[in-house]
Scaffold this motif. Structure first.
Motif, PDB file in Angstrom:
ATOM      1  N   MET A  15       0.789  -1.238   0.000  1.00 34.89           N
ATOM      2  CA  MET A  15       0.000   0.000   0.000  1.00 34.89           C
ATOM      3  C   MET A  15       0.824   1.292   0.000  1.00 34.89           C
ATOM      4  O   MET A  15       0.660   2.135  -0.870  1.00 34.89           O
ATOM      5  N   TYR A  16       1.699   1.479   0.971  1.00 36.41           N
ATOM      6  CA  TYR A  16       2.344   2.785   1.089  1.00 36.41           C
ATOM      7  C   TYR A  16       3.277   3.052  -0.093  1.00 36.41           C
ATOM      8  O   TYR A  16       3.304   4.163  -0.639  1.00 36.41           O
ATOM      9  N   VAL A  17       4.014   2.022  -0.479  1.00 39.16           N
ATOM     10  CA  VAL A  17       4.904   2.189  -1.630  1.00 39.16           C
ATOM     11  C   VAL A  17       4.073   2.489  -2.882  1.00 39.16           C
ATOM     12  O   VAL A  17       4.405   3.378  -3.677  1.00 39.16           O
ATOM     13  N   SER A  18       2.955   1.791  -3.026  1.00 41.18           N
ATOM     14  CA  SER A  18       2.127   1.995  -4.214  1.00 41.18           C
ATOM     15  C   SER A  18       1.540   3.406  -4.253  1.00 41.18           C
ATOM     16  O   SER A  18       1.439   4.009  -5.320  1.00 41.18           O
ATOM     17  N   CYS A  19       1.143   3.937  -3.082  1.00 42.55           N
ATOM     18  CA  CYS A  19       0.625   5.312  -3.028  1.00 42.55           C
ATOM     19  C   CYS A  19       1.703   6.302  -3.492  1.00 42.55           C
ATOM     20  O   CYS A  19       1.418   7.245  -4.235  1.00 42.55           O
ATOM     21  N   ASP A  26       7.891   7.757 -12.220  1.00 43.00           N
ATOM     22  CA  ASP A  26       9.286   7.484 -12.578  1.00 43.00           C
ATOM     23  C   ASP A  26       9.929   6.462 -11.642  1.00 43.00           C
ATOM     24  O   ASP A  26      10.982   5.910 -11.947  1.00 43.00           O
ATOM     25  N   LEU A  27       9.288   6.220 -10.492  1.00 44.75           N
ATOM     26  CA  LEU A  27       9.858   5.270  -9.525  1.00 44.75           C
ATOM     27  C   LEU A  27       9.271   3.876  -9.663  1.00 44.75           C
ATOM     28  O   LEU A  27       9.460   3.028  -8.787  1.00 44.75           O
ATOM     29  N   ALA A  28       8.560   3.642 -10.756  1.00 45.22           N
ATOM     30  CA  ALA A  28       7.837   2.371 -10.915  1.00 45.22           C
ATOM     31  C   ALA A  28       8.742   1.159 -10.769  1.00 45.22           C
ATOM     32  O   ALA A  28       8.299   0.116 -10.312  1.00 45.22           O
ATOM     33  N   ARG A  29      10.000   1.274 -11.148  1.00 48.98           N
ATOM     34  CA  ARG A  29      10.884   0.113 -11.054  1.00 48.98           C
ATOM     35  C   ARG A  29      11.999   0.272 -10.041  1.00 48.98           C
ATOM     36  O   ARG A  29      12.851  -0.595  -9.887  1.00 48.98           O
ATOM     37  N   THR A  30      11.992   1.408  -9.355  1.00 46.67           N
ATOM     38  CA  THR A  30      13.011   1.641  -8.323  1.00 46.67           C
ATOM     39  C   THR A  30      12.657   0.848  -7.071  1.00 46.67           C
ATOM     40  O   THR A  30      11.500   0.847  -6.659  1.00 46.67           O
ATOM     41  N   PRO A  31      13.628   0.162  -6.466  1.00 43.33           N
ATOM     42  CA  PRO A  31      13.332  -0.472  -5.170  1.00 43.33           C
ATOM     43  C   PRO A  31      13.055   0.603  -4.115  1.00 43.33           C
ATOM     44  O   PRO A  31      13.863   1.525  -3.947  1.00 43.33           O
ATOM     45  N   ILE A  32      11.912   0.498  -3.448  1.00 43.42           N
ATOM     46  CA  ILE A  32      11.510   1.527  -2.476  1.00 43.42           C
ATOM     47  C   ILE A  32      11.084   0.879  -1.171  1.00 43.42           C
ATOM     48  O   ILE A  32      10.425  -0.158  -1.177  1.00 43.42           O
ATOM     49  N   VAL A  33      11.431   1.539  -0.057  1.00 44.42           N
ATOM     50  CA  VAL A  33      10.800   1.201   1.216  1.00 44.42           C
ATOM     51  C   VAL A  33      10.175   2.464   1.792  1.00 44.42           C
ATOM     52  O   VAL A  33      10.623   3.576   1.512  1.00 44.42           O
ATOM     53  N   VAL A  34       9.120   2.269   2.580  1.00 42.52           N
ATOM     54  CA  VAL A  34       8.577   3.364   3.383  1.00 42.52           C
ATOM     55  C   VAL A  34       8.871   3.030   4.837  1.00 42.52           C
ATOM     56  O   VAL A  34       8.724   1.877   5.265  1.00 42.52           O
ATOM     57  N   LEU A  35       9.329   4.055   5.577  1.00 39.19           N
ATOM     58  CA  LEU A  35       9.754   3.840   6.961  1.00 39.19           C
ATOM     59  C   LEU A  35       8.682   4.300   7.943  1.00 39.19           C
ATOM     60  O   LEU A  35       7.867   5.171   7.634  1.00 39.19           O
ATOM     61  N   SER A  36       8.712   3.728   9.139  1.00 32.75           N
ATOM     62  CA  SER A  36       7.773   4.109  10.198  1.00 32.75           C
ATOM     63  C   SER A  36       8.129   5.505  10.716  1.00 32.75           C
ATOM     64  O   SER A  36       9.122   6.099  10.297  1.00 32.75           O
ATOM     65  N   ASN A  37       7.357   5.993  11.664  1.00 34.59           N
ATOM     66  CA  ASN A  37       7.656   7.279  12.281  1.00 34.59           C
ATOM     67  C   ASN A  37       9.089   7.299  12.784  1.00 34.59           C
ATOM     68  O   ASN A  37       9.614   6.270  13.200  1.00 34.59           O
ATOM     69  N   ASN A  38       9.683   8.491  12.743  1.00 30.74           N
ATOM     70  CA  ASN A  38      11.085   8.633  13.144  1.00 30.74           C
ATOM     71  C   ASN A  38      12.031   7.863  12.236  1.00 30.74           C
ATOM     72  O   ASN A  38      13.162   7.580  12.619  1.00 30.74           O
ATOM     73  N   LEU A  75      11.709   6.254   1.911  1.00 25.90           N
ATOM     74  CA  LEU A  75      10.848   7.420   2.101  1.00 25.90           C
ATOM     75  C   LEU A  75      10.280   7.420   3.514  1.00 25.90           C
ATOM     76  O   LEU A  75       9.943   6.359   4.053  1.00 25.90           O
ATOM     77  N   SER A  76      10.158   8.608   4.102  1.00 33.68           N
ATOM     78  CA  SER A  76       9.481   8.721   5.400  1.00 33.68           C
ATOM     79  C   SER A  76       7.985   8.554   5.163  1.00 33.68           C
ATOM     80  O   SER A  76       7.487   8.846   4.088  1.00 33.68           O
ATOM     81  N   SER A  77       7.271   8.085   6.198  1.00 36.61           N
ATOM     82  CA  SER A  77       5.844   7.828   5.944  1.00 36.61           C
ATOM     83  C   SER A  77       5.059   9.133   5.810  1.00 36.61           C
ATOM     84  O   SER A  77       5.347  10.128   6.459  1.00 36.61           O
ATOM     85  N   ASN A  78       4.074   9.085   4.936  1.00 35.24           N
ATOM     86  CA  ASN A  78       3.274  10.257   4.556  1.00 35.24           C
ATOM     87  C   ASN A  78       1.796   9.888   4.743  1.00 35.24           C
ATOM     88  O   ASN A  78       1.096   9.569   3.792  1.00 35.24           O
ATOM     89  N   TYR A  79       1.355   9.897   6.008  1.00 36.31           N
ATOM     90  CA  TYR A  79       0.016   9.382   6.309  1.00 36.31           C
ATOM     91  C   TYR A  79      -1.115  10.222   5.741  1.00 36.31           C
ATOM     92  O   TYR A  79      -2.202   9.711   5.508  1.00 36.31           O
ATOM     93  N   ASP A  80      -0.860  11.521   5.499  1.00 35.18           N
ATOM     94  CA  ASP A  80      -1.896  12.331   4.838  1.00 35.18           C
ATOM     95  C   ASP A  80      -2.224  11.703   3.493  1.00 35.18           C
ATOM     96  O   ASP A  80      -3.375  11.541   3.113  1.00 35.18           O
ATOM     97  N   ASN A 408      12.803  12.205   4.763  1.00 34.91           N
ATOM     98  CA  ASN A 408      12.564  12.074   3.327  1.00 34.91           C
ATOM     99  C   ASN A 408      11.087  11.889   3.009  1.00 34.91           C
ATOM    100  O   ASN A 408      10.687  10.920   2.382  1.00 34.91           O
ATOM    101  N   LYS A 409      10.289  12.857   3.487  1.00 35.84           N
ATOM    102  CA  LYS A 409       8.854  12.741   3.269  1.00 35.84           C
ATOM    103  C   LYS A 409       8.469  13.412   1.947  1.00 35.84           C
ATOM    104  O   LYS A 409       8.943  14.495   1.629  1.00 35.84           O
ATOM    105  N   THR A 410       7.627  12.730   1.187  1.00 37.52           N
ATOM    106  CA  THR A 410       7.120  13.303  -0.056  1.00 37.52           C
ATOM    107  C   THR A 410       6.011  14.307   0.275  1.00 37.52           C
ATOM    108  O   THR A 410       5.474  14.298   1.375  1.00 37.52           O
ATOM    109  N   PRO A 411       5.652  15.173  -0.662  1.00 41.97           N
ATOM    110  CA  PRO A 411       4.600  16.164  -0.388  1.00 41.97           C
ATOM    111  C   PRO A 411       3.244  15.509  -0.113  1.00 41.97           C
ATOM    112  O   PRO A 411       2.987  14.394  -0.556  1.00 41.97           O
ATOM    113  N   SER A 412       2.382  16.231   0.611  1.00 41.98           N
ATOM    114  CA  SER A 412       1.004  15.781   0.784  1.00 41.98           C
ATOM    115  C   SER A 412       0.247  16.163  -0.491  1.00 41.98           C
ATOM    116  O   SER A 412      -0.515  17.124  -0.517  1.00 41.98           O
TER     117      SER A 412
END
Length: 439
Positions: A15-19, A26-38, A75-80, A408-412
């Motif tokens: 879910m979070y990576v897909s969002c 452009d990141l469709a094939r880049t290996p990505i993780v989303v991290l928890s708070n902090n 990426l830092s998590s972006n719950y918004d 490393n949070k992406t924009p809301s």
DNA sequence: TCTGGGGTCCTAGGACCC
DNA sequence: TCTGGGGTCCTAGGACCC
């Protein structure tokens, strides 16, 4: 299993990576993780990262070297963003069925009425394609006669590539063949402890569990595992819950970006949690009879002195007012605070909740003073952003040295006016004017 | 000397889920 | 150096009551 109502479980892949990828194709094939708070732990992984063997929930610092080698983007998590995308996902699913149970931020059960068996796979494919097209999120669909079987079907849809994201368990033979190919740990309701215990009893696959005696299961593990076995056999035990029930307790807590030692800073953090907690409380129309306050040192640093106290303070009368809850919380914090420790986390639980409208009216019809102030504050925060107004004690954000790390949070992209995605279009190789400027 | 039995309520802890 | 946050339910055991 024919002719009976079915359950569908729709679940967003990673879910979070897909969002994140919806707004960064452009990141469709880049290996990505989303991290928890902090930026503490890995809580969402792209397929490429899973293939590298990075486990769910692993502390980020432990895999940082591997990440560097394989150029994993963290990426830092972006719950918004995730919350808003989840709302879109859920409301799109509403088109497919009048009965819906929202199970989590990325999962939803749908009731599927009587329909010919041949149409059921089509329905699954249609759901998958629609969510992809309208929202941009990849999902898998599992269908079966009970919730547990829908979960199992969904699991198979995800893990077995030839199913192309949709799996329907239409007969006991289907169930057996899938249940045989997954370990007991993969069934809904069996966690790490139970699976270890079950395996030691010789029950290794889901099919082994399905063939086991529900009575023995109840004896050794409790009633829920017995229910799981019935569900695997096609007998529904877990009801569909269309209307979410009120929360029975409400928690707000967070780790700090840096360890804290002073009462003053802890008080700021606690007041923020009381504010968040009481907003949630008012949103569901409840009042709390008591509040628990807790603070903790870092349990991973065994060389440090440890202290994790908590205290419950009862309120004179049940309340949803930030100020009376704050008063109680402040008293609690003063009671448990000891200097000389490095605290890394603080929080509150609102407990013994009841519905506000069931409260007796105060004697002599006294007005509840300050109700208007609180509702005005809620309205302002709702309209202009969640931290627009608050209690003075919370401290100004720029002075806080305890706020979360989010490097490393992406924009809301979808929920903040000044972070909306700008779209550029080109015509005849010439850029046409942008819609608006950021500054 | 010999000390019951059955029920309810509450709480803490342990398991699970995402 | 660096380890998330928010929930639910069940069970066992103690307190208390008659």
């Amino acid at each position: 299993m024919n002719g009976r109502p079915l359950v569908a479980l729709i679940d967003v892949n990673n879910m979070y990576v897909s969002c994140e990828r919806v707004f960064r194709p452009d990141l469709a094939r880049t290996p990505i993780v989303v991290l928890s708070n902090n930026d503490g732990c890995v809580i969402s992984r792209s397929a490429e990262v899973k293939a590298l063997g990075v486990p769910m929930g692993v502390p980020w610092f432990k895999v940082r070297d591997l990440a560097k080698t394989h150029r994993i983007l963290a990426l830092s998590s972006n719950y918004d963003l995730y919350g808003d995308m989840s709302d879109r996902f859920i409301s799109t699913l509403r088109h497919f069925s009048p009965t819906q149970e929202v199970y989590s931020i990325d999962e939803c059960f749908l009731g599927v009425g009587d329909m010919p068996e041949s149409s059921i796979m089509d329905l699954g494919r249609d759901i998958r394609q629609t969510i992809q097209q309208w929202i941009g999120l990849p999902v898998c669909v599992g269908l079966g006669p009970t919730k547990t079987l829908a979960k199992l079907a969904n699991h198979a849809a995800k893990k077995q590539e030839h199913r192309q994201g949709v799996c329907f368990l239409k007969s006991p033979e289907d169930v057996t063949s899938i249940a045989q190919s997954f370990p007991v740990r993969d069934v809904w309701g069996v966690g790490a402890r139970y699976s270890k215990h079950l395996t030691s009893l010789g029950l290794r696959t889901i099919e082994d569990l399905r063939q086991w005696s529900p009575d023995l299961a109840r004896q050794h593990f409790g009633v829920n595992l017995a229910r799981t076995i019935w569900e695997l056999r096609g007998e529904a035990c877990f009801k569909f819950q269309e209307i979410p029930e009120d929360k029975k307790c409400i928690t707000s807590s967070r780790s700090f970006g840096n360890a804290l030692t002073s009462l003053e800073h802890l008080m700021e953090a606690i007041s923020l949690h009381v504010t968040r907690g009481s907003e949630k409380l008012r949103a569901q129309g409840s009042v709390a009879r008591a509040i628990r306050v807790f603070i903790m040192t870092n349990r991973h640093r065994t060389q440090d002195l440890q202290y994790y106290p908590g205290v419950i303070i009862s309120l004179e009368s049940p309340s949803d007012d930030t100020r009376s809850l704050m008063q109680a919380a402040a008293e609690g914090l003063r009671r448990i605070y000891r200097p000389g420790f490095r605290y890394v986390k603080a929080g509150i639980n609102l407990i013994d909740l009841t519905r506000k409208d069931l409260q007796p009216t105060p004697l002599w019809g006294m007005p509840r003073t300050g109700e208007n102030l609180i509702s005005v504050m809620d309205a302002l925060n709702d309209r202009f952003g969640s931290r627009t107004v608050g209690l003075g004690i919370m401290g100004l954000s720029q002075e806080r040295n305890w706020s979360m790390k989010r490097e490393n949070k992406t924009p809301s992209y979808t929920t903040e006016w000044d972070e909306l995605r700008c779209v550029f279009a080109t015509r005849h190789k010439k850029r046409i004017p942008r819609l608006w400027n950021h500054n």
